[in-house]
Structure formats: C-alpha cells, structure tokens
Design a protein around this motif. Structure first.
Motif, PDB file in Angstrom:
ATOM      1  N   VAL A  89       0.821  -1.213   0.000  1.00 33.73           N
ATOM      2  CA  VAL A  89       0.000   0.000   0.000  1.00 33.73           C
ATOM      3  C   VAL A  89       0.854   1.261   0.000  1.00 33.73           C
ATOM      4  O   VAL A  89       0.363   2.352   0.285  1.00 33.73           O
ATOM      5  N   LEU A 145      -4.271  -6.705   2.250  1.00 31.87           N
ATOM      6  CA  LEU A 145      -3.610  -5.543   1.647  1.00 31.87           C
ATOM      7  C   LEU A 145      -2.675  -5.963   0.525  1.00 31.87           C
ATOM      8  O   LEU A 145      -2.550  -5.262  -0.486  1.00 31.87           O
ATOM      9  N   ALA A 157      -3.867   4.813   2.747  1.00 29.18           N
ATOM     10  CA  ALA A 157      -3.878   3.598   3.563  1.00 29.18           C
ATOM     11  C   ALA A 157      -3.957   3.942   5.044  1.00 29.18           C
ATOM     12  O   ALA A 157      -4.682   3.291   5.810  1.00 29.18           O
ATOM     13  N   LEU A 160     -10.094  -0.627   1.018  1.00 31.91           N
ATOM     14  CA  LEU A 160      -9.178  -0.957   2.114  1.00 31.91           C
ATOM     15  C   LEU A 160      -9.867  -0.975   3.480  1.00 31.91           C
ATOM     16  O   LEU A 160      -9.802  -1.986   4.198  1.00 31.91           O
TER      17      LEU A 160
END
Length: 395
Positions: free
Chosen positions: A41, A86, A99, A220
């Motif tokens: 990320v 992730l 993130a 996310l």
C-alpha cells in the motif's frame, strides 16, 4: 494483599515462558506478511520500521492493560489476515496516506462494534463442541509443523524436537522456551556474515498525514474491518471461551479499536484479539490454575514491547529464520491444547458431525471474499447443527 502484590504472587515460570512464547510466535510467524502488506500500500522502509515499533508497543500495552483489568489471558495480535488482504488489494491513487486513513477508519469501526452488546452474546452462545472444533482446526497446521520441519530441516528441527522431548520429561516448564532458544541460536549461527550489521539502531518514528477517499474506504477500510472482525476478533473470543474465559466485547473492541486509531498516523495497521496464539496463554501450558493464566498474557505484552524496541534485530532474525522452524516450536507448545480441543469437540456424539465439519473447514484453510477458514468453520458447523436439529415434520 495489594493488587500489585497479588500479580507478583501469581507469576510462575510456566506463565512467563508461555507469555514470551506468544510474543515470539506472534512476531516470527507473520512479521514478513506485515512488511509485505505495508509495502503493497505504498509504505517506505522508514514507514515500515515505524509501524513495527508502534505495533509492538500497542500490542504490548493493550495486552498488559486488558489482562490486568479483566484477570483473563487476553492476547493481542496484529491483523495478519488483514495485511494479507492488503497484499492482494494493493494501494490506491492516494498512496500510503490513503492507507493510513483507511487504518483509522477501520479502527473506529472496530471500536463502534464494541458498543454492540449482542455481538458478545452471540459469541458466548456458540456451543462448546463447535468452538472447540474451530480451535482444533486452527491449531492443527501448527501442530503438524514439527513433523513437516523434521523432513525439510532434519538437523535443526531434530535438535529442537529432541531438546523439547528431553525437557518435557525432566523440566516441563523449560521445554518450550529452551527449544525456541535452540531455534533462534541456530538461525543466528547459520546466518551469512554481515547479516546483522546495523540492525541494533534505535527504530525511528515517522508521521504520515492521513487522507480519506472513497476508493480507500471501499477497497481498504471496509474489507480490513470485516476481515479483522471475522478472522481475528470473533475467533479470538471463541478461543478464549473454550478455556472458560468470557471477555466483554465492549472492553476488547473499544480498547483495540482506539489503540489502532492512535497508532495509525505512524503507519501502523490495526491491532486485535489474537486467535492462534491465544491458546498458548489461555491453555494449561500457562499454568494449572486458570485464574492465574492472565500473567502469561501480561508477559506476552512485555515480550512484544521488547521486540518493538529492538525491531531491527527482531525483524532481521525472524525474516531470515526458516518460518517452518519457528512454527515447529509453536506446534510443540500447542500439542496439549490441540488434543484437549479435539477431545472436547468430538466427545459429544449428538454434535459430532457438525463439530467435524467445523474442524475440517477450519483446518482446510478455505477463504471466501477474504473471510478466513476459522470463521467459515463456525458458520458451516452451526449450519449443519441447525439442519440436524430441524424437526423432521418441517422437512
């Protein structure tokens, strides 16, 4: 006797060794996934070092605090399934700042989940054979590791198992920690020259200003929340329940959720209840008296803090150690917990089929939409139990 004096009186070598083993296994078994997940990320090397430091401090502080307050062995972990998620999802257009914003949102959602009392009631209502079958399925892979390692690493794994076996006969409380020490010493001894140069530097903290976007929230934050709740928090509660500990969901989720919010700006993802390693601190290997096993979780917290303060050395050692060797040590420590869970799962003939379905699903490693096999095992087992108990006249 004062509260502090009572804690000191409850400390035993078995509890200390079990707690430190929780920290070692929790760190060694998945730190590589943490590093890969953060890289996916957009985290830099400095961001990752900062995240490892804050994760260790947060896990340690929450484990110590919850265990002392509740007098239960509450083990805390980072969200390994969430970090694996992730890796598969990758970053967003906003980079690592997005993130970090997602980590904050996920932590807030976990904290809000703690304010829903029905969640705790649902976990407590899970039949013990089903919960025990889930635990046995979770532990099976680790309990197989010593024998798989014996084939892949015959010399080092053989030495670890032999040391464990001898000490189990003559000094049971020292068996697992000494076996772990043998594994770590062999890893360091076999490392190429220069492997550990510069790794003892004090870890630095980096601060990332979070950004919030719809893309990061959907791709996310929401998946991270659901996967962490299903694969870690609910599973962790069920594991504790199999040993007779009924932790309040409000206390567990609010504390871990808020801790996750606090550490997120430093690059750290969420912390949550431990699932697999929870059995190390909650089971009989942490001591014969269930009321004193909280000490093991306290020392797991101390172990995580120690690992955080030497994050460079810890990461260098465990990422270079054969993962199977570290898992083998954990498997040796969990054989007793596995046998007890399997017996409790299959002892009742009336629910044996549903417990077997739970066990097999959990052990299979099945994952659907990021939801891990432990939670799916509970769902399938309860579904089979419901079908078996459905009145025949309604079919």
């Amino acid at each position: 006797m004062s509260r502090l004096a009572t804690v000191f009186a409850d400390i035993t070598p078995r509890a200390v060794s079990a707690g430190l083993m929780v920290a070692l296994v929790g760190y060694a078994s998945s730190v590589a996934i943490v590093i890969q997940g953060l890289r996916a990320v957009g985290a830099s090397g400095a961001d990752i070092a900062s995240a490892l430091l804050l994760l260790g401090l947060a896990k340690g502080a929450v484990a110590i605090g919850l265990s002392l307050v509740t007098r239960m062995p509450v083990s805390i972990a980072w969200t390994t399934p969430g970090l694996a998620l992730l890796i598969s999802v990758g970053g967003t257009a906003g980079g690592f700042a997005d993130a970090v914003g997602a980590f904050i949102l996920a932590g807030l959602m976990i904290a809000f989940a703690g304010l829903w009392p029905r969640l705790g009631a649902l976990v407590v209502a899970i039949p013990k054979p089903i919960a025990s079958a889930m635990l046995a399925g979770v532990l099976l892979k680790l309990c197989l590791a010593p024998f798989i390692a014996l084939k892949a690493l015959p010399v080092t794994a053989g030495a670890v198992i032999l040391v464990w076996l001898i000490l189990m006969r003559f000094a049971r409380s020292a068996a697992v920690p000494v076996a772990a020490l043998v594994a770590l010493v062999s890893t360091i001894a076999l490392a190429p020259p220069g492997t550990y140069d510069g790794v003892l530097q004090w870890p630095q903290v980096t601060l990332t200003t979070p950004t919030f976007s719809l893309e990061a929230t959907v791709s996310l934050a929401l998946p991270l929340f659901f996967v962490t709740m299903a694969s870690q928090n609910i599973t962790g509660l069920a594991v504790l329940a199999t040993f007779g500990y009924h932790l309040k969901t409000s206390l567990a989720f609010v504390s871990t959720g808020l801790a996750s919010v606090v550490i997120a700006p430093f690059g750290a993802p969420t912390v949550n209840l431990a699932a697999v390693t929870a059995a190390l601190a909650a089971g009989p290997d942490a001591g014969p008296d269930p009321q004193k096993r909280y000490v093991a979780a306290v020392f797991s917290g101390i172990g995580y803090i120690m690992l955080a303060l030497i994050a460079g050395l810890a990461a260098a050692t465990v990422t270079r150690a054969p993962p199977l060797l570290i898992e083998a040590v954990a498997g040796l420590a969990l054989i007793g917990a596995f046998s007890n869970a399997a017996l409790a799962a299959l002892n009742d003939e009336t629910v044996r089929l549903s417990a077997a379905i739970t066990f097999l699903t959990t052990a299979s490693g099945l994952s659907i939409a990021g939801i891990g096999s432990a939670f799916l095992g509970l769902v399938f087992g309860l579904l089979v139990m419901g079908i078996e108990r459905w009145p025949r006249q309604n079919i």
